[in-house]
Write a protein that holds these residues in place. Structure first.
Motif, PDB file in Angstrom:
ATOM      1  N   GLU A  90      17.524 -28.545 -23.815  1.00 14.12           N
ATOM      2  CA  GLU A  90      16.302 -28.264 -23.085  1.00 14.12           C
ATOM      3  C   GLU A  90      15.883 -29.815 -22.697  1.00 14.12           C
ATOM      4  O   GLU A  90      15.730 -30.751 -23.623  1.00 14.12           O
ATOM      5  CB  GLU A  90      15.171 -27.434 -24.262  1.00 14.12           C
ATOM      6  CG  GLU A  90      14.001 -27.246 -23.320  1.00 14.12           C
ATOM      7  CD  GLU A  90      13.051 -26.707 -24.420  1.00 14.12           C
ATOM      8  OE1 GLU A  90      11.952 -26.515 -24.208  1.00 14.12           O
ATOM      9  OE2 GLU A  90      13.742 -26.215 -25.426  1.00 14.12           O
ATOM     10  N   CYS A  91      15.589 -29.721 -21.417  1.00 13.55           N
ATOM     11  CA  CYS A  91      15.169 -31.489 -20.918  1.00 13.55           C
ATOM     12  C   CYS A  91      14.133 -31.087 -19.991  1.00 13.55           C
ATOM     13  O   CYS A  91      13.970 -30.027 -19.100  1.00 13.55           O
ATOM     14  CB  CYS A  91      16.424 -32.151 -20.593  1.00 13.55           C
ATOM     15  SG  CYS A  91      16.970 -31.688 -19.275  1.00 13.55           S
ATOM     16  N   GLY A  92      13.546 -32.220 -19.494  1.00 12.79           N
ATOM     17  CA  GLY A  92      12.677 -32.056 -18.391  1.00 12.79           C
ATOM     18  C   GLY A  92      11.046 -31.947 -18.964  1.00 12.79           C
ATOM     19  O   GLY A  92      10.727 -31.661 -19.915  1.00 12.79           O
ATOM     20  N   ASP A  94       7.366 -30.583 -19.113  1.00 13.77           N
ATOM     21  CA  ASP A  94       6.637 -29.037 -19.357  1.00 13.77           C
ATOM     22  C   ASP A  94       6.758 -28.261 -18.165  1.00 13.77           C
ATOM     23  O   ASP A  94       7.117 -27.063 -18.302  1.00 13.77           O
ATOM     24  CB  ASP A  94       5.512 -29.292 -20.015  1.00 13.77           C
ATOM     25  CG  ASP A  94       5.624 -29.684 -21.531  1.00 13.77           C
ATOM     26  OD1 ASP A  94       6.734 -29.655 -21.787  1.00 13.77           O
ATOM     27  OD2 ASP A  94       4.482 -30.439 -22.082  1.00 13.77           O
ATOM     28  N   LYS A  97      11.169 -27.560 -16.950  1.00 13.36           N
ATOM     29  CA  LYS A  97      12.364 -27.637 -17.578  1.00 13.36           C
ATOM     30  C   LYS A  97      13.550 -27.077 -17.433  1.00 13.36           C
ATOM     31  O   LYS A  97      13.676 -26.239 -16.436  1.00 13.36           O
ATOM     32  CB  LYS A  97      11.801 -27.092 -19.127  1.00 13.36           C
ATOM     33  CG  LYS A  97      10.681 -27.952 -19.962  1.00 13.36           C
ATOM     34  CD  LYS A  97      10.671 -27.204 -21.378  1.00 13.36           C
ATOM     35  CE  LYS A  97       9.755 -27.964 -22.071  1.00 13.36           C
ATOM     36  NZ  LYS A  97      10.333 -29.073 -23.041  1.00 13.36           N
TER      37      LYS A  97
END
Length: 139
Positions: A90-92, A94, A97
């Motif tokens: 999970e990245c990026g 809020d 994502k």
């Protein structure tokens, strides 16, 4: 206990039951069940062997469904355990994502190479990859 109750109501050993004492003199024979298998019919006592369903037949009857439900139904028809989805990346920020799920089917893990913008789509991607690897969907 039953005999004492009957004797209290006026019955004597050797007499038949009922108002005119014409009832059966032979006690009912009971079949006592000692195992813990439950009440089953004779057909269920000898289970039929499970025949594997050909993948070509499976793809015809499962086509047009959501990949996750397709994978669950495929596993159920094969008598495998239900597929297990895990969030592995999970990245990026809020507000934007990216998610990457992996799925474990019959002890083998499948993981797509590209992350998806929402969890539902990421699960669908993982299910699609596994279905292609299993030969249910065309590559």
């Amino acid at each position: 206990m039953g005999m004492t109750l009957l004797q209290k109501m006026g019955w004597r050993p050797g007499e038949g039951l009922g108002k005119n004492k014409e009832g059966s003199l032979i006690p009912l024979q009971l079949e006592v069940k000692m195992d813990k298998k439950g009440l089953v019919s004779q057909e269920e006592l000898h289970p039929r062997p499970v025949m594997p369903v050909p993948v070509a037949t499976m793809s015809k009857c499962l086509a047009g469904k959501h990949p996750v439900s397709l994978l669950v139904e495929f596993c159920s028809k094969r008598h495998w355990t239900a597929p297990h989805f895990d969030l592995c990346f999970e990245c990026g920020p809020d507000h934007k994502k990216n998610f990457l799920f992996k799925v474990r089917v019959n002890g083998v893990e499948y993981k797509p190479s590209v992350a998806s913008p929402n969890k539902k789509q990421a699960k669908a991607e993982a299910a699609t990859i596994s279905l292609r690897a299993l030969g249910v969907l065309p590559p």
